[in-house]
Design a protein around this motif. Structure first.
Motif, PDB file in Angstrom:
ATOM      1  N   ARG A 152      38.716   3.489  12.908  1.00 20.59           N
ATOM      2  CA  ARG A 152      39.538   3.377  11.696  1.00 20.59           C
ATOM      3  C   ARG A 152      39.249   4.521  10.733  1.00 20.59           C
ATOM      4  O   ARG A 152      40.146   5.025  10.066  1.00 20.59           O
ATOM      5  CB  ARG A 152      39.310   2.026  10.994  1.00 20.59           C
ATOM      6  N   MET A 153      37.983   4.931  10.631  1.00 23.88           N
ATOM      7  CA  MET A 153      37.635   6.054   9.756  1.00 23.88           C
ATOM      8  C   MET A 153      38.365   7.318  10.205  1.00 23.88           C
ATOM      9  O   MET A 153      38.948   8.030   9.381  1.00 23.88           O
ATOM     10  CB  MET A 153      36.114   6.279   9.756  1.00 23.88           C
ATOM     11  N   ALA A 154      38.342   7.594  11.509  1.00 20.76           N
ATOM     12  CA  ALA A 154      39.019   8.781  12.038  1.00 20.76           C
ATOM     13  C   ALA A 154      40.524   8.688  11.797  1.00 20.76           C
ATOM     14  O   ALA A 154      41.160   9.664  11.371  1.00 20.76           O
ATOM     15  CB  ALA A 154      38.719   8.922  13.530  1.00 20.76           C
ATOM     16  N   GLU A 155      41.076   7.506  12.023  1.00 17.11           N
ATOM     17  CA  GLU A 155      42.513   7.286  11.846  1.00 17.11           C
ATOM     18  C   GLU A 155      42.938   7.470  10.393  1.00 17.11           C
ATOM     19  O   GLU A 155      44.027   7.970  10.102  1.00 17.11           O
ATOM     20  CB  GLU A 155      42.814   5.860  12.311  1.00 17.11           C
ATOM     21  N   ARG A 156      42.069   7.077   9.459  1.00 10.87           N
ATOM     22  CA  ARG A 156      42.416   7.069   8.034  1.00 10.87           C
ATOM     23  C   ARG A 156      41.827   8.243   7.255  1.00 10.87           C
ATOM     24  O   ARG A 156      41.981   8.322   6.036  1.00 10.87           O
ATOM     25  CB  ARG A 156      41.978   5.732   7.434  1.00 10.87           C
ATOM     26  N   VAL A 175      28.823  -1.574   9.111  1.00  6.81           N
ATOM     27  CA  VAL A 175      30.191  -1.309   8.677  1.00  6.81           C
ATOM     28  C   VAL A 175      31.123  -1.790   9.784  1.00  6.81           C
ATOM     29  O   VAL A 175      31.028  -1.359  10.924  1.00  6.81           O
ATOM     30  CB  VAL A 175      30.417   0.188   8.374  1.00  6.81           C
ATOM     31  N   ILE A 176      32.016  -2.724   9.410  1.00  7.04           N
ATOM     32  CA  ILE A 176      32.921  -3.343  10.375  1.00  7.04           C
ATOM     33  C   ILE A 176      34.241  -2.584  10.446  1.00  7.04           C
ATOM     34  O   ILE A 176      34.760  -2.311  11.521  1.00  7.04           O
ATOM     35  CB  ILE A 176      33.153  -4.830  10.005  1.00  7.04           C
ATOM     36  N   VAL A 205      32.114   0.575  16.587  1.00  9.89           N
ATOM     37  CA  VAL A 205      33.101   1.467  17.205  1.00  9.89           C
ATOM     38  C   VAL A 205      34.435   1.316  16.474  1.00  9.89           C
ATOM     39  O   VAL A 205      35.117   2.304  16.179  1.00  9.89           O
ATOM     40  CB  VAL A 205      33.248   1.150  18.713  1.00  9.89           C
ATOM     41  N   HIS A 206      34.798   0.088  16.140  1.00 14.34           N
ATOM     42  CA  HIS A 206      36.052  -0.167  15.413  1.00 14.34           C
ATOM     43  C   HIS A 206      36.054   0.603  14.085  1.00 14.34           C
ATOM     44  O   HIS A 206      37.066   1.233  13.729  1.00 14.34           O
ATOM     45  CB  HIS A 206      36.228  -1.665  15.167  1.00 14.34           C
TER      46      HIS A 206
END
Length: 103
Positions: A34-38, A96-97, A29-30
Motif C-alpha cells: 500500500r505504501m508503494a501504491e500510495r 504497521v498493517i 507485506v500488505h
C-alpha cells in the motif's frame, strides 16, 4: 492465568512513540504494498506514528494470546494527510498493517 492491566490511550501513545524512536517497528507485506501504491515511504510512516493523533482509539481484540492494541493514527506529513493502521505489542514493537492516503 495472569491478569493484565489495560493501558490508557496516553500510555499506548507513549509506548508507540518510544518504540518508533528505538526503531522497533515492523511492516507487513500488505503495508509495504500500500505504501508503494500510495507513494509513501517508511520515514513518513515513522513521522506519522511519532507526531500523529488517534482517529481510531486503541482497542484490544477480544481473544486470548499476545496483548496487542490496534489503532489508526493520522498526521499531515510532507503536505499529505496520511493514516497508519497499526498494532502495538507493549514494550515489544509496533506493526504497521496498512497506510491510507486521506487526501
Amino acid at each position: 492465568m495472569s491478569s493484565y492491566k489495560s493501558l490508557s490511550d496516553f500510555e499506548v501513545l507513549q509506548d508507540v512513540r518510544a518504540l518508533v524512536r528505538r526503531n522497533r517497528i515492523r511492516f507487513t507485506v500488505h503495508a509495504e504494498e500500500r505504501m508503494a501504491e500510495r507513494g509513501f515511504d517508511r520515514s513518513q510512516v515513522r513521522d506519522c506514528l511519532s507526531s500523529g493523533f488517534f482517529v481510531e482509539r486503541p482497542s484490544l481484540p477480544n481473544r486470548n494470546g499476545v496483548v496487542e492494541y490496534k489503532f489508526n493514527m493520522q498526521a499531515v506529513i510532507d503536505g499529505d494527510t496520511m493514516q497508519v493502521v497499526a498494532s502495538l505489542r507493549p514494550d515489544e514493537n509496533v506493526v504497521v498493517i496498512t497506510v491510507i492516503d486521506s487526501n
